[in-house]
Structure formats: structure tokens, C-alpha cells
Design an enzyme around this catalytic site. Structure first.
Site, PDB file in Angstrom:
ATOM      1  N   ASP A 242      68.833 -56.196 -85.402  1.00 35.82           N
ATOM      2  CA  ASP A 242      68.655 -55.158 -84.652  1.00 35.82           C
ATOM      3  C   ASP A 242      67.877 -54.201 -85.493  1.00 35.82           C
ATOM      4  OD1 ASP A 242      70.518 -55.479 -82.730  1.00 35.82           O
ATOM      5  OD2 ASP A 242      72.097 -55.064 -83.514  1.00 35.82           O
TER       6      ASP A 242
ATOM      7  N   HIS B 276      67.757 -53.495 -98.643  1.00 38.63           N
ATOM      8  CA  HIS B 276      68.986 -53.266 -97.811  1.00 38.63           C
ATOM      9  C   HIS B 276      70.147 -53.942 -97.846  1.00 38.63           C
ATOM     10  CE1 HIS B 276      69.108 -50.731 -94.015  1.00 38.63           C
ATOM     11  NE2 HIS B 276      70.002 -52.024 -93.402  1.00 38.63           N
TER      12      HIS B 276
ATOM     13  N   GLU C  32      74.999 -57.778 -76.068  1.00 43.37           N
ATOM     14  CA  GLU C  32      75.663 -57.265 -77.270  1.00 43.37           C
ATOM     15  C   GLU C  32      76.950 -56.451 -76.572  1.00 43.37           C
ATOM     16  OE1 GLU C  32      74.037 -55.203 -80.603  1.00 43.37           O
ATOM     17  OE2 GLU C  32      72.635 -56.819 -81.174  1.00 43.37           O
TER      18      GLU C  32
END
Length: 597
Positions: free
Chosen positions: A226, A161, A340
Site C-alpha cells: 500500500d 520504516h 481490500e
């Protein structure tokens, strides 16, 4: 084209809205760091006792392993050269050179095409081999084999990733750390001083850690990201940030112990009290000092439900003041468990605007509530309150109303829904599923992540959010405050000097050209934002940093650079590890010639 826009809308909404997706958080341990020699370790429930690893035993094991001969090293490299130019869709058969490299039949090779690319889709580097280690011993063997060659490097790859080739190794060895997460032995729940911890493989995905901990024991790590399709070793090598970081710190703050393979090929158990310099160096160390093969993570009781809330602001000052008030409330005082925020376009753009705000598909954003004085963008606070089955709904409502009553959001633009804890933490998984269906997951992702000091945020808003990014980016623009006091300065990661700083994440999900803009244009936009920060003298750092020269790395680390270099010399003196970060260059060694006797 209409169909494509609808797909984009689905992806964007699912990232923020879908009750079946997840957003993650970060944490700072409230329990002491413990080393592997503690005699108070005991299994929880039906789990078998944790096998304690002793550094001395590791070192003795290393000493007893037969070294590779010069001819074996040459044969091994020749074999890898043959492999990388062969059929990349097939796993090669074992031969004498591979057997000598591994020292046992457990060492596996995979197709190198997997390791030649990453999620960013903007870089490509072809390794000589992709190795699938089954244990820390395999990892150590690979590192030691590379150390005996003139210039071979080693990169640990998690779930691929990274954005800018950080986990790649051009003509080097790439280790597929996911292979180490296949065994049940790599997940063990233990109790130390009556506090729960879980020992997990560095190659385990956080989503798997969540499922096992919650479903089996009703426990969960304090700290998340997240997106959960990331490996434990990968996020701990950076920091790991999400909406709970204001309370617990980044994921690195929840680590009690690590098992690390250094650039010397040594397997070392480290913690705050045992081999502490390696422990602190590895956390946030970008893989420069060692490869994380196991981590001990602090756990806490998992909530049953989450009240998920979003409120909208037209003024950036109101948005930031309220966010900072929420994250600076004293521990033990009523507050939200997750804070957030994000920026949205002030318009009906299905991918960047009003439709991305509601948390439930049945909710509608009514623009009549938006003041006429509002600018090109709006700001949304995203909040979560953890709940248990024992909590009465009326008590939850009263607590939420009391906290929201202090905030200055636009009345009429409040959205909330109750979801399970697993649904909340897993909501971003739907983004991946939708993006894969639409072909956007495999498109380039020119993302940018920054830490910016509170004192510079008003100007950043004026110049970046309201000008450069006023039309959106085809994905989330995250912005929310973090507290420097929750970050351990002994770790390798660096943050701004301000007591409060903001994370800004530009997470683009757009079709590749020609349907979407050229990737080069978006990369140039990122560079323009970074250059603006430099030109205006902002106190900022790149998160998940990427630089092309050591001078820029020196600027990034500032007065911590000398410590970073010293740690490199101590734990990876030949600069074998993590070459894709482009911080250090592999130190060449004399060529080893095969024997002709």
C-alpha cells in the site's frame, strides 16, 4: 484542539480517499524463474544489455581480495568507537583504518543518528557506524570485516520504516541500502523468454520502480504494498502484501532472481533453479540469511486507468462472505483486480468514522442509509478495476454493475471514482506528506499486523473490532482475505494453516503525548489483542513479527523452526546479520590482538 482534529481528518481521508494517492498490491509470477546465465537476455527499447553476474567470478574476486590483518581489525574498531562518540552530525574523514576496511576509496560513512531510530519511534539502538555501500562488493566487505571481529553485527537498513528496531544494530554496523539505488546502473529492463523483467537494487524504493517502469515502458510489477516509500530488499525480506495478493500472491512471489550477500560475506546469485535454498530462505527471511543487493522482478502491462470503488456493510458476515467470493473467483473470470477492506467507527468521527469512506472529496456519507441494527463499527470493501484507453466507459460500467450486483452491501453507500493507475498506486504518498506537515509522521507508530485464519475471524470481530477497537485507532484498520495457495511454502515466511486467512493491520497515526494517548498504552493494547489470540487458540501469525525471546520465535515458526535454524547455520553461521530481529545471538569469536612486532 479543533485545528488538530481537522488535521487528523485530512490525514485519514487522504489515506483512503484522495485520488492522487496510492495503494499497492502483490503478485505471483506466471513466468518461470530464470537464472543469470540465460542466453536469452536482451535489452528492451534503449536500455543497455544486462550485465550477467557469475557466482564463480564473485567467488574468485573474493579470494583475490587481501585479508585484513589483526592490527587493521583492531584499528578499525577503535576508529568506529571514536566515531560513534564524536560529532554525530558530521561525516568522518577517511583514515588508514577506514581505507583498509573498504580496500578502496568508494566506501562511505554517514552520521549514525540516522540509523539509531526507525519509523516506529519506540526503539533506539546506537551503531558504531553507518556505512553507505555503493555496490554488493561494499556490502560483502562490511560483512567479512564484521566476521573477523569478536562480536560485531551487521544490519541492512532500507528506508527506516520498521516498527520495532528490526533494522538496528546496537554497537554494530548498519548499512544504508538506499545509497545503492543512486546509480542508473541499478535499474535495468530485460526480456527473458519474451517476458519482461526489471533488475533493481535492493535499496531502490518501490515508488521509483513504479515511476520508471510505467513512464518509460508502460509496464509495472504485478505486486505492490500500500505504501511505496519502502525498499525492494525490505519488503522482499518480509513478504509484501496488498489488495492484489489474492491474485498474484505477495511480492515475494514475483521474484525471479536475487543477488544476495550472505552472513559469510559471499555474493551469490540465486533463483528457483540456482542456489535455490538461499533463494527460498531469503524471501521472507527477515534478513537472517543474506542482504538483498539486487532483485529481478516480473512485470506486466500497466493499465491506464482504475475504477476505484468502496461499498459499506453493517454485518461482518456479509462483508467477509462477499470479500471471499471476490478473491476466490477463478482466474480468467471477470473480477476486480484489487480487493481490500477496512473497519470504520459507526459515527461522524472525522478520523475514524463515516468521513473516511468516500473516495472523492465531493462525495458525502449519508448515515440515513445505515440500518438501526448496526453495531459500533461498519465494514468497507475497497475494490479496483484496471482499465485501458481502449475500454469503452459503458463496458466498464456494465462490468462493475454486474460484479457489485452480487454483493450485499448497504444500498446508497457506494462510492466510486476513475483515477489514473499512477494516482491509484500513489495515493498513500499524500498520507506521508500530510503527516509530515502535522508532525505525526515522526510520532511513535505502535502498529500491529496479524494473519488470522478465516475460522477465527467472527470471534476476532466480536472481541476486537466491536469491543477493544470500537472507538477506532486514529488510523486505518485494514482487514481483507488472502489465499494460502498463493504463498510458496518454500519461502521463510509463515502463515496460518487455513486456505483462507485475513490480514489485519492496525495503522495508527496519532499525535504524540500529551496531545495523544501514551504510547505504552497503545503497545499494551496490541499485547492484549495478541494474548487474546493465544488464549482463544486462534490459528494466527504476526506479520512483520516482533518477539523478545527465542521461545516465542519457535512458537511463531512452529514446525518450520528447525528449517529456519538450519538455514541460519548454512548462510550466517556466526549470526552476524539482522540482530535487531532478536532471533539469534551473535556467536562470539576469539579476540584478535594487534601485533606488537
Amino acid at each position: 484542539m479543533t485545528q488538530l482534529k481537522n488535521k487528523s481528518k485530512q490525514i485519514q481521508i487522504s489515506h483512503y480517499l484522495n485520488p492522487q494517492q496510492t495503494s499497492l498490491t502483490c503478485s505471483k509470477p506466471s513466468t518461470p524463474h530464470l537464472n543469470s546465465k540465460s542466453k536469452k537476455v536482451k535489452p528492451l527499447n534503449s536500455q543497455k544489455p544486462q550485465t550477467q553476474t557469475n557466482t564463480t567470478n564473485r567467488e574468485e574476486e573474493t579470494k583475490t581480495q587481501k585479508p585484513l590483518s589483526p592490527s587493521t581489525n583492531t584499528n578499525m574498531i577503535a576508529y568506529l568507537e571514536h566515531f560513534v562518540h564524536g560529532n554525530d552530525t558530521e561525516v568522518p574523514l577517511q583514515n588508514d583504518a577506514v581505507a583498509a576496511l573498504e580496500g578502496a576509496a568508494s566506501f562511505n560513512f554517514g552520521a549514525t543518528s540516522l540509523a539509531a531510530k526507525d519509523f516506529g519511534g519506540m526503539k533506539s539502538a546506537h551503531p558504531l557506524a553507518l556505512i553507505r555501500p555503493s555496490s554488493a562488493t561494499d556490502v560483502a566487505r562490511a560483512v567479512r570485516a564484521a566476521a573477523r571481529t569478536p562480536n560485531l553485527t551487521v544490519a541492512a537498513r532500507g528506508n527506516g520504516h520498521s516498527i520495532n528496531g528490526q533494522a538496528m544494530a546496537e554497537r554494530g554496523l548498519v548499512l544504508d541500502m538506499r545509497a545503492m539505488a543512486d546509480e542508473e546502473d541499478h535499474f535495468t529492463l530485460i526480456c527473458l523468454d519474451e517476458s519482461p523483467y526489471v533488475d533493481v537494487s535492493g535499496g531502490a524504493l518501490w515508488e521509483d520502480v513504479l515511476k520508471r517502469c510505467v513512464s518509460r515502458f508502460g509496464l509495472a510489477p504485478k505486486s505492490w504494498t500500500d505504501y511505496l516509500g519502502l525498499t525492494v530488499g525490505g519488503t522482499l525480506s518480509n513478504a509484501g502484501v496488498s489488495g492484489q495478493a489474492f491474485r498474484y500472491g505477495p511480492q515475494t512471489a514475483s521474484v525471479a532472481e536475487l543477488e544476495v550477500v550472505t552472513g559469510k560475506g559471499d555474493t551469490v546469485i540465486c533463483s528457483e533453479t540456482q542456489n535455490s535454498e538461499l533463494f527460498f530462505a531469503t524471501l521472507g527471511g527477515l534478513g537472517q540469511f543474506g542482504i538483498i543487493t539486487r532483485a529481478r522482478i516480473a512485470l506486466q502491462q500497466a493499465p491506464n486507468m482504475v475504477r476505484w470503488i468502496r461499498v459499506v456493510y453493517s454485518e461482518f458476515e456479509d462483508f467477509t462472505e462477499d470479500a471471499e467470493w471476490l478473491v476466490t473467483r477463478k482466474e480468467g473470470v471477470d473480477g476486480f483486480d484489487y480487493v481490500e477492506g477496512f473497519v470504520v467507527v459507526n459515527g461522524d468521527d472525522p478520523c475514524n468514522g463515516w468521513p473516511t469512506v468516500p473516495v472523492n472529496p465531493n462525495q458525502q456519507f449519508d448515515p440515513v442509509h445505515v440500518p438501526r441494527s448496526a453495531g459500533p463499527v461498519l465494514y468497507c470493501l475497497e475494490l479496483a478495476l484496471h482499465c485501458h484507453h481502449s475500454d469503452h466507459p459503458s463496458e466498464i460500467d456494465m462490468k462493475v454493475d454486474r460484479l457489485l450486483g452480487r454483493l450485499r452491501f448497504i444500498k446508497g453507500l457506494r462510492f466510486e471514482v476513475d483515477v489514473t493507475y499512477m494516482e491509484f498506486l500513489s495515493r498513500v504518498k499524500r498520507v506521508e506528506e500530510d503527516a509530515r506537515v502535522n508532525g505525526i509522521w515522526d510520532a511513535p507508530h505502535p502498529w500491529l499486523n496479524l494473519f488470522v485464519s478465516k475460522s477465527n475471524m467472527a470471534e476476532f470481530d466480536r472481541e476486537v473490532f466491536k469491543k477493544i477497537l470500537k472507538h477506532g485507532i486514529g488510523g486505518p484498520i485494514l482487514v481483507y482475505p488472502l489465499l494460502r495457495s498463493k504463498w510458496d511454502s518454500r519461502h521463510s515466511v509463515v502463515v496460518p494453516d487455513s486456505n483462507i486467512f485475513y490480514i489485519i493491520a492496525l495503522l495508527r497515526f496519532i499525535p504524540p503525548p500529551p496531545k495523544g494517548p501514551p504510547t505504552e498504552l497503545l503497545v499494551a493494547q496490541n499485547h492484549a489483542i495478541i494474548q487474546l489470540c493465544y488464549t482463544r487458540g486462534f490459528d494466527f501469525k504476526q506479520y512483520l513479527p516482533h518477539y523478545q525471546s527465542q521461545d516465542h520465535w519457535k512458537l511463531h515458526y512452529g514446525d518450520k523452526w528447525s528449517r529456519f535454524v538450519e538455514r541460519k547455520a548454512n548462510f550466517d553461521p556466526l549470526a552476524i546479520l539482522a540482530p535487531g530481529q532478536k532471533i539469534f545471538t551473535r556467536i562470539p569469536q576469539p579476540s584478535i590482538c594487534p601485533s606488537h612486532n
